[in-house]
Motif scaffolding. Structure first.
Motif, mmCIF file in Angstrom:
data_model
loop_
_atom_site.group_PDB
_atom_site.id
_atom_site.type_symbol
_atom_site.label_atom_id
_atom_site.label_comp_id
_atom_site.label_asym_id
_atom_site.label_seq_id
_atom_site.Cartn_x
_atom_site.Cartn_y
_atom_site.Cartn_z
ATOM 1 N N UNK A 201 -23.198 -21.201 -49.376
ATOM 2 C CA UNK A 201 -22.242 -21.674 -50.370
ATOM 3 C C UNK A 201 -20.855 -21.933 -49.833
ATOM 4 N N UNK A 202 -20.706 -21.998 -48.507
ATOM 5 C CA UNK A 202 -19.387 -22.225 -47.922
ATOM 6 C C UNK A 202 -18.988 -23.696 -47.956
ATOM 7 N N UNK A 203 -19.971 -24.586 -47.951
ATOM 8 C CA UNK A 203 -19.713 -26.020 -48.112
ATOM 9 C C UNK A 203 -20.706 -26.567 -49.122
ATOM 10 N N UNK A 204 -20.327 -27.670 -49.752
ATOM 11 C CA UNK A 204 -21.204 -28.271 -50.753
ATOM 12 C C UNK A 204 -22.165 -29.268 -50.125
ATOM 13 N N UNK A 205 -21.696 -29.989 -49.100
ATOM 14 C CA UNK A 205 -22.492 -31.060 -48.523
ATOM 15 C C UNK A 205 -22.200 -31.158 -47.028
ATOM 16 N N UNK A 206 -23.184 -30.921 -46.162
ATOM 17 C CA UNK A 206 -22.948 -31.013 -44.715
ATOM 18 C C UNK A 206 -22.444 -32.370 -44.255
ATOM 19 N N UNK A 207 -22.680 -33.409 -45.077
ATOM 20 C CA UNK A 207 -22.231 -34.755 -44.710
ATOM 21 C C UNK A 207 -20.778 -35.008 -45.085
ATOM 22 N N UNK A 208 -20.195 -34.144 -45.890
ATOM 23 C CA UNK A 208 -18.802 -34.314 -46.324
ATOM 24 C C UNK A 208 -18.072 -32.982 -46.162
ATOM 25 N N UNK A 209 -17.617 -32.726 -44.962
ATOM 26 C CA UNK A 209 -17.010 -31.434 -44.658
ATOM 27 C C UNK A 209 -15.571 -31.366 -45.146
ATOM 28 N N UNK A 210 -15.151 -30.202 -45.659
ATOM 29 C CA UNK A 210 -13.754 -30.027 -46.067
ATOM 30 C C UNK A 210 -12.861 -29.858 -44.842
ATOM 31 N N UNK A 211 -11.553 -29.990 -45.039
ATOM 32 C CA UNK A 211 -10.621 -29.753 -43.936
ATOM 33 C C UNK A 211 -10.625 -28.290 -43.527
ATOM 34 N N UNK A 212 -10.794 -27.398 -44.496
ATOM 35 C CA UNK A 212 -10.853 -25.960 -44.233
ATOM 36 C C UNK A 212 -11.978 -25.370 -45.064
ATOM 37 N N UNK A 213 -12.673 -24.410 -44.500
ATOM 38 C CA UNK A 213 -13.729 -23.715 -45.223
ATOM 39 C C UNK A 213 -13.192 -22.397 -45.774
ATOM 40 N N UNK A 214 -13.882 -21.790 -46.731
ATOM 41 C CA UNK A 214 -13.603 -20.394 -47.058
ATOM 42 C C UNK A 214 -13.858 -19.538 -45.815
ATOM 43 N N UNK A 215 -13.326 -18.312 -45.768
ATOM 44 C CA UNK A 215 -13.502 -17.472 -44.576
ATOM 45 C C UNK A 215 -14.962 -17.038 -44.398
ATOM 46 N N UNK A 216 -15.374 -16.948 -43.134
ATOM 47 C CA UNK A 216 -16.714 -16.484 -42.808
ATOM 48 C C UNK A 216 -16.743 -16.027 -41.366
ATOM 49 N N UNK A 217 -17.799 -15.322 -41.011
ATOM 50 C CA UNK A 217 -18.071 -14.967 -39.618
ATOM 51 C C UNK A 217 -19.342 -15.657 -39.163
ATOM 52 N N UNK A 218 -19.323 -16.094 -37.910
ATOM 53 C CA UNK A 218 -20.487 -16.682 -37.262
ATOM 54 C C UNK A 218 -20.876 -15.806 -36.087
ATOM 55 N N UNK A 219 -22.164 -15.503 -35.973
ATOM 56 C CA UNK A 219 -22.717 -14.793 -34.821
ATOM 57 C C UNK A 219 -23.803 -15.667 -34.219
ATOM 58 N N UNK A 220 -23.875 -15.710 -32.874
ATOM 59 C CA UNK A 220 -24.830 -16.607 -32.243
ATOM 60 C C UNK A 220 -25.256 -16.069 -30.884
ATOM 61 N N UNK A 221 -26.558 -16.083 -30.630
ATOM 62 C CA UNK A 221 -27.109 -15.787 -29.310
ATOM 63 C C UNK A 221 -27.970 -16.976 -28.897
ATOM 64 N N UNK A 222 -28.680 -16.841 -27.785
ATOM 65 C CA UNK A 222 -29.627 -17.886 -27.397
ATOM 66 C C UNK A 222 -30.809 -17.957 -28.359
ATOM 67 N N UNK A 223 -30.997 -16.929 -29.176
ATOM 68 C CA UNK A 223 -32.205 -16.797 -30.001
ATOM 69 C C UNK A 223 -31.982 -17.062 -31.484
#
Length: 277
Positions: A201-223
């Motif tokens: 629910x952080x964005x409404x449409x991946x094709x129309x991104x806002x200038x700023x998103x609500x706050x969130x954390x991203x975690x990422x590994x190779x997996x």
């Protein structure tokens, strides 16, 4: 790349440019997860004194001893000046870009170069309420060096696109990544990231991104990749960034450690996150 990070870290420690923060580590079991809590007495006061005299944007006006390498024509790799974890690096835009703007393909190109060469945990704090201390765009990477991410035990059975783990009492989504696609890795990672922003629910449409998103954390590994929306930075007196959702917390003194033990790490994460959906 990891050898270069290690060599630059050793050199930067010798010159005083790198100032590692010594901590003691305590394990706290909660919700089926063995959290790691790192504690140092008077950490807030010591960090405040270290910040005195630093440039307004230390990621743009960085100490040359902290420079590791240029990743692309838009991104650099720098050492984290005050690391709790060995060989902790920052993936920084060479020119100022807003931290709370959505990540771009150029961000993921730089991130994938790092993850391809270093088996580590990458993370991103999107805005002050998510634990970001700088407005200049930067992702972060901590090499795993054979260590398991505490929260990963809860992820392994829930990493299909859009999946969530029922035992985690806050909004989040997980997806699997495949780091065997060569040049396609960055595009795959960007696509997964946009899907997770939409699913949470952080964005409404991946094709129309806002200038700023609500706050969130991203975690990422190779997996895998995980996104957790945020409602605030602190729970009680304890500041929490993306690493909290990996199962690792940092506290400044024994009083805060006692607070984590009394309330439980999972309750702290639930308070600073967004209600599960």
């Amino acid at each position: 790349m990891l050898d270069r990070i290690r060599a630059r870290s050793a050199q930067a420690i010798a010159t005083g440019a790198l100032e590692p923060i010594a901590t003691t580590s305590v394990a706290i079991d909660d919700g089926g997860i063995r959290f790691r809590v790192h504690c140092m007495s008077n950490l807030k006061r010591k960090l405040a004194s270290k910040q005195t005299g630093r440039p307004a944007n230390p990621l743009l006006n960085y100490d040359s001893d902290l420079f590791v390498e240029s990743l692309t024509d838009t991104h650099l790799c720098l050492l984290n000046k005050f690391p709790v974890y060995e060989n902790h690096v920052l993936i920084v835009t060479a020119q100022f870009e807003e931290q709370q703007a959505p990540l771009s393909i150029r961000d993921f190109e730089a991130l994938c170069i790092c993850l391809r060469n270093v088996d580590g945990l990458a993370f991103y704090n999107a805005g002050p309420a998510a634990g970001a201390s700088q407005t200049h765009r930067h992702l972060q990477l901590v090499p795993l060096s054979g260590q398991q991410i505490p929260m990963e035990a809860a992820f392994t059975r829930a990493v299909e696109s859009g999946a969530r783990h029922a035992a985690l009492p806050f909004r989040h989504r997980l997806a699997r990544l495949n780091f065997e696609q060569g040049a396609a890795e960055a595009h795959q990672a960007l696509s997964v990231y946009l899907d997770l922003l939409s699913e949470t629910g952080l964005i409404a449409d991946p094709a129309e991104l806002p200038e700023r998103t609500p706050p969130y954390n991203l975690l990422c590994t190779r997996r895998w990749m995980m996104v957790c929306p945020r409602s605030r930075e602190v729970s009680g007196s304890i500041s929490i960034n993306a690493l909290g959702f990996a199962g690792t917390l940092l506290v400044s003194d024994p009083a805060e450690l006692a607070e984590v033990k009394a309330r439980g790490p999972m309750a702290l994460l639930k308070e600073v996150a967004v209600e599960s959906s």
